[in-house]
Design a protein around this motif. Structure first.
Motif, PDB file in Angstrom:
ATOM      1  N   ARG B  67       0.836  -1.214   0.000  1.00 58.12           N
ATOM      2  CA  ARG B  67       0.000   0.000   0.000  1.00 58.12           C
ATOM      3  C   ARG B  67       0.859   1.249   0.000  1.00 58.12           C
ATOM      4  NH1 ARG B  67      -3.430  -2.796   3.020  1.00 58.12           N
ATOM      5  NH2 ARG B  67      -2.330  -2.374   4.950  1.00 58.12           N
ATOM      6  N   ALA B  68       1.860   1.271   0.893  1.00 57.67           N
ATOM      7  CA  ALA B  68       2.708   2.458   1.008  1.00 57.67           C
ATOM      8  C   ALA B  68       3.494   2.704  -0.273  1.00 57.67           C
ATOM      9  CB  ALA B  68       3.663   2.298   2.186  1.00 57.67           C
ATOM     10  N   ALA B  71       1.276   4.354  -2.828  1.00 63.74           N
ATOM     11  CA  ALA B  71       1.006   5.748  -2.486  1.00 63.74           C
ATOM     12  C   ALA B  71       2.243   6.612  -2.677  1.00 63.74           C
ATOM     13  CB  ALA B  71       0.522   5.837  -1.039  1.00 63.74           C
ATOM     14  N   GLU B  72       3.389   6.065  -2.310  1.00 66.74           N
ATOM     15  CA  GLU B  72       4.618   6.863  -2.357  1.00 66.74           C
ATOM     16  C   GLU B  72       5.056   7.139  -3.789  1.00 66.74           C
ATOM     17  OE1 GLU B  72       6.414   8.164   0.287  1.00 66.74           O
ATOM     18  OE2 GLU B  72       7.663   9.104  -1.239  1.00 66.74           O
ATOM     19  N   ASP B  74       3.205   6.767  -6.711  1.00 65.11           N
ATOM     20  CA  ASP B  74       2.141   6.980  -7.686  1.00 65.11           C
ATOM     21  C   ASP B  74       2.036   5.830  -8.684  1.00 65.11           C
ATOM     22  OD1 ASP B  74       1.520   9.470  -6.542  1.00 65.11           O
ATOM     23  OD2 ASP B  74       3.192  10.384  -7.615  1.00 65.11           O
ATOM     24  N   ILE B 106      -2.506  -6.233  -0.942  1.00 64.48           N
ATOM     25  CA  ILE B 106      -3.216  -5.043  -0.464  1.00 64.48           C
ATOM     26  C   ILE B 106      -4.582  -5.461   0.073  1.00 64.48           C
ATOM     27  CG2 ILE B 106      -4.295  -2.887  -1.216  1.00 64.48           C
ATOM     28  CD1 ILE B 106      -1.888  -2.515  -3.082  1.00 64.48           C
ATOM     29  N   LEU B 154      17.813   1.618 -11.624  1.00 67.60           N
ATOM     30  CA  LEU B 154      16.865   2.699 -11.889  1.00 67.60           C
ATOM     31  C   LEU B 154      16.474   2.718 -13.367  1.00 67.60           C
ATOM     32  CD1 LEU B 154      18.662   5.541  -9.889  1.00 67.60           C
ATOM     33  CD2 LEU B 154      16.626   4.305  -9.179  1.00 67.60           C
ATOM     34  N   VAL B 155      15.378   3.410 -13.653  1.00 71.75           N
ATOM     35  CA  VAL B 155      14.908   3.574 -15.028  1.00 71.75           C
ATOM     36  C   VAL B 155      14.887   5.062 -15.361  1.00 71.75           C
ATOM     37  CG1 VAL B 155      13.011   3.195 -16.640  1.00 71.75           C
ATOM     38  CG2 VAL B 155      13.475   1.513 -14.872  1.00 71.75           C
ATOM     39  N   ASP B 156      15.475   5.399 -16.500  1.00 74.90           N
ATOM     40  CA  ASP B 156      15.432   6.770 -17.005  1.00 74.90           C
ATOM     41  C   ASP B 156      14.180   6.906 -17.877  1.00 74.90           C
ATOM     42  OD1 ASP B 156      15.761   9.183 -18.214  1.00 74.90           O
ATOM     43  OD2 ASP B 156      17.816   8.825 -18.902  1.00 74.90           O
ATOM     44  N   TYR B 191      14.562   5.916  -4.168  1.00 68.26           N
ATOM     45  CA  TYR B 191      15.793   6.710  -4.356  1.00 68.26           C
ATOM     46  C   TYR B 191      15.596   8.161  -3.942  1.00 68.26           C
ATOM     47  CZ  TYR B 191      20.121   8.093  -6.690  1.00 68.26           C
ATOM     48  OH  TYR B 191      21.379   8.570  -6.961  1.00 68.26           O
ATOM     49  N   HIS B 192      14.387   8.696  -4.241  1.00 68.71           N
ATOM     50  CA  HIS B 192      14.114  10.094  -3.884  1.00 68.71           C
ATOM     51  C   HIS B 192      14.076  10.273  -2.376  1.00 68.71           C
ATOM     52  CE1 HIS B 192      10.271   8.010  -3.936  1.00 68.71           C
ATOM     53  NE2 HIS B 192       9.692   9.002  -3.305  1.00 68.71           N
ATOM     54  N   ARG B 193      13.698   9.235  -1.646  1.00 67.53           N
ATOM     55  CA  ARG B 193      13.673   9.323  -0.186  1.00 67.53           C
ATOM     56  C   ARG B 193      15.070   9.133   0.387  1.00 67.53           C
ATOM     57  NH1 ARG B 193       8.738   9.017   2.240  1.00 67.53           N
ATOM     58  NH2 ARG B 193       9.586   8.073   4.107  1.00 67.53           N
ATOM     59  N   ALA B 201       9.787   3.937   1.690  1.00 68.78           N
ATOM     60  CA  ALA B 201       8.455   3.924   2.296  1.00 68.78           C
ATOM     61  C   ALA B 201       8.093   2.556   2.878  1.00 68.78           C
ATOM     62  CB  ALA B 201       7.419   4.346   1.264  1.00 68.78           C
TER      63      ALA B 201
END
Lengths: 151, 255
Positions: B67-68, B71-72, B74, B106, B154-156, B191-193, B201
Motif C-alpha cells: 500500500r505504502a 502511495a509513495e 504513484d 493489499i 533505476l529507469v530513465d 531513491y528520492h527518499r 516507504a
C-alpha cells in the motif's frame, strides 16, 4: 591510389563528419559519466517529492497522540501505517484530512487469524467471531493505546 | 631499388592501417560491455552499496508495504501494477503448493486451504532485488535502465522507449509497463527518499520490522547485523544475478 577512391573518400569523410555532428547533438551531456546511461536521470528521480513524511513530522502537531502511541504496544508503528501518507495533509491540514480506519477489515489485515502469521510476532483474533456485539475494533480499543478499553 | 622502397612503404602503410582498423573494431566491440563490467564489480567504497534483508519469519502479510509503495510512488491503483507486493505460500501435507497474492497483498489474505491440510504457510514480500549483475540492465537497448553507483537499479523515463525487453528479462517479475507513461517502471528503493535522508516507504511502514535495508560497506549497519545473525538466501541463486535481496527463512519452494 585508384581514381575512384579520390571521389569516394571525400564523400565518406563528409558522411563521417555528419554522423559525428549529429551524434554530438543527440547524446545528452551526462550520458556515459558513470556508465552507459544518462547520469542526470538520477538527479531527476532524486527530486521527486516524498509522500510519507515520517513520525517525527507528525509529532510536531499531534504530540499527545504520538506520546500515547509511543507508550503502548503499537509504539513501533509509524503514524502513516494506518493513516496513509501525510504530505498533502502537512501542506493543508484542513483541506486534506487523513483516514482514520478502525474497522474489523482494516485491523484484521494484521490481526486476523492466519496460519502464516506467527503468534510470537503478532496478536491474532478471528475478526468474524471476536466480540461481535460491536461493529468495529475502535468501538472498544483505542488504536493508539490498545489495552485502553472503551466502555 | 626505388620500386622496392615503394613496396615496403606501401606494405608498412597497409600494416599500420590494418592495425588501426583492428583496434577500432575491437574497441567499439568492447565498449558496450563496459557497463556490464562496471555492474559486475562493486565500485570503490566512496558511496554506499545498498542491499535489502527481509525476515520471512517476521512478516505478517499485512500488505502495508504494498500500500505504502503505491502511495509513495504513484503506482497505478489497479492490480498487476506493483513495485512491491506480498505473496502467501502454503505447502500442503501432500507436498503440493498453493500461492496467492490478492491484489499484491493489499487486499486481505484469506487462507483457503483447510488448516488440517497445511504443512507450512508463510508470507514472502517481494520487490526488486537490485541485482549487481542485473539481467534487465543488460538487455536495455537504449541505456535507459542502469545500475546507479549506489547499486540501485533505476529507469530513465525520458530515455525508455517502452520496448518491454527488461520486463521479460527480469527473472523476479519486478517490472511492469506504466500504462500512462508507456515506460518501464520498477522499485527505485525510494531513491528520492534515500537522497533526502529518509527510509524507503515500505521499510518505514513495516509494523514488525521484517524489512531491513542498509549499506553493505558499513559493517555496523543493521543489515550486516541481520546477515550475521541469520542464514540468508537470495531468490534464484542459480541465475547468478548478483541479487542483493537477502531472505531469512526462505523455503526452496519460493520461486
Amino acid at each position: 591510389m585508384p581514381p575512384q577512391l579520390k571521389t569516394l573518400l571525400p564523400v565518406l569523410a563528409v558522411f563521417i563528419c555528419i554522423f559525428l555532428v549529429a551524434r554530438h547533438f543527440l547524446i545528452p551531456d551526462s550520458f556515459g559519466k558513470y556508465g552507459h546511461y544518462r547520469a542526470n536521470s538520477m538527479d531527476e528521480i532524486a527530486a521527486l517529492p516524498a509522500h510519507h513524511i515520517g513520525k517525527a513530522a507528525c509529532m510536531d502537531c499531534h504530540d499527545t497522540e504520538a506520546a500515547k502511541l509511543n507508550s503502548d504496544l503499537h509504539s513501533g508503528l509509524t503514524c502513516e501505517v494506518c493513516h496513509g501518507p501525510g504530505w498533502q495533509h502537512m501542506d493543508d491540514p484542513e483541506k486534506n484530512k487523513l483516514s482514520k480506519p478502525g474497522t474489523r477489515e482494516f485491523c484484521g489485515k494484521c490481526h486476523d487469524m492466519n496460519p502464516a502469521r506467527r503468534t510470537s510476532v503478532i496478536h491474532q483474533i478471528d475478526i468474524k467471531t471476536h466480540n461481535i456485539d460491536r461493529a468495529n475494533c475502535i468501538d472498544c480499543h483505542n488504536p493508539h493505546a490498545v489495552w485502553e478499553m472503551k466502555d | 631499388m626505388g620500386n622496392e622502397r615503394l613496396n615496403s612503404s606501401r606494405r608498412n602503410f597497409i600494416r599500420k592501417s590494418a592495425l588501426l582498423a583492428g583496434t577500432l573494431v575491437v574497441g567499439s566491440a568492447v565498449k558496450p560491455f563496459q557497463a556490464m563490467l562496471f555492474a559486475a564489480n562493486e565500485p570503490e567504497k566512496t558511496m554506499p552499496w545498498y542491499a535489502i534483508g527481509i525476515d520471512i519469519e517476521k512478516c505478517i502479510g499485512c500488505g502495508s508495504c504494498a500500500r505504502a509503495c503505491k502511495a509513495e510512488n504513484d503506482v497505478p491503483k489497479e492490480p498487476f501494477f506493483f513495485r512491491s507486493w506480498v505473496e502467501q505460500y502454503t505447502i500442503k501435507n501432500d507436498g503440493t503448493l498453493a500461492v496467492q497474492s490478492p491484489n499484491g497483498g493489499i487486499d486481505d489474505f484469506v487462507q483457503t486451504v483447510p488448516e488440517a491440510e497445511i504443512f507450512k504457510s508463510f508470507f514472502v514480500p517481494k520487490m526488486c532485488n537490485h541485482c549487481a549483475k542485473s539481467p534487465c540492465v543488460q538487455v536495455c537497448p537504449v541505456g535507459a535502465t542502469y545500475e546507479s553507483p549506489e547499486g540501485i537499479v533505476l529507469v530513465d523515463e525520458k530515455y525508455c522507449i517502452g520496448c518491454r525487453y527488461c520486463i521479460q528479462a527480469c527473472p523476479y517479475g519486478c517490472r511492469y509497463l506504466h500504462p500512462e507513461k508507456q515506460t518501464a517502471d520498477k522499485c527505485t528503493l525510494c531513491y528520492h527518499r534515500l537522497k533526502k535522508g529518509l527510509n524507503p516507504a515500505c521499510f518505514d511502514v513495516c509494523p514488525t520490522g521484517a524489512r531491513i535495508y542498509g549499506d553493505l560497506h558499513d559493517m555496523n549497519s543493521p543489515l550486516h547485523k541481520f546477515l550475521k545473525e541469520h542464514s540468508t538466501q537470495v531468490l534464484k541463486p542459480q541465475l547468478n544475478t548478483g541479487s542483493k535481496l537477502f531472505y531469512n527463512g526462505l523455503s526452496s519452494e519460493v520461486r
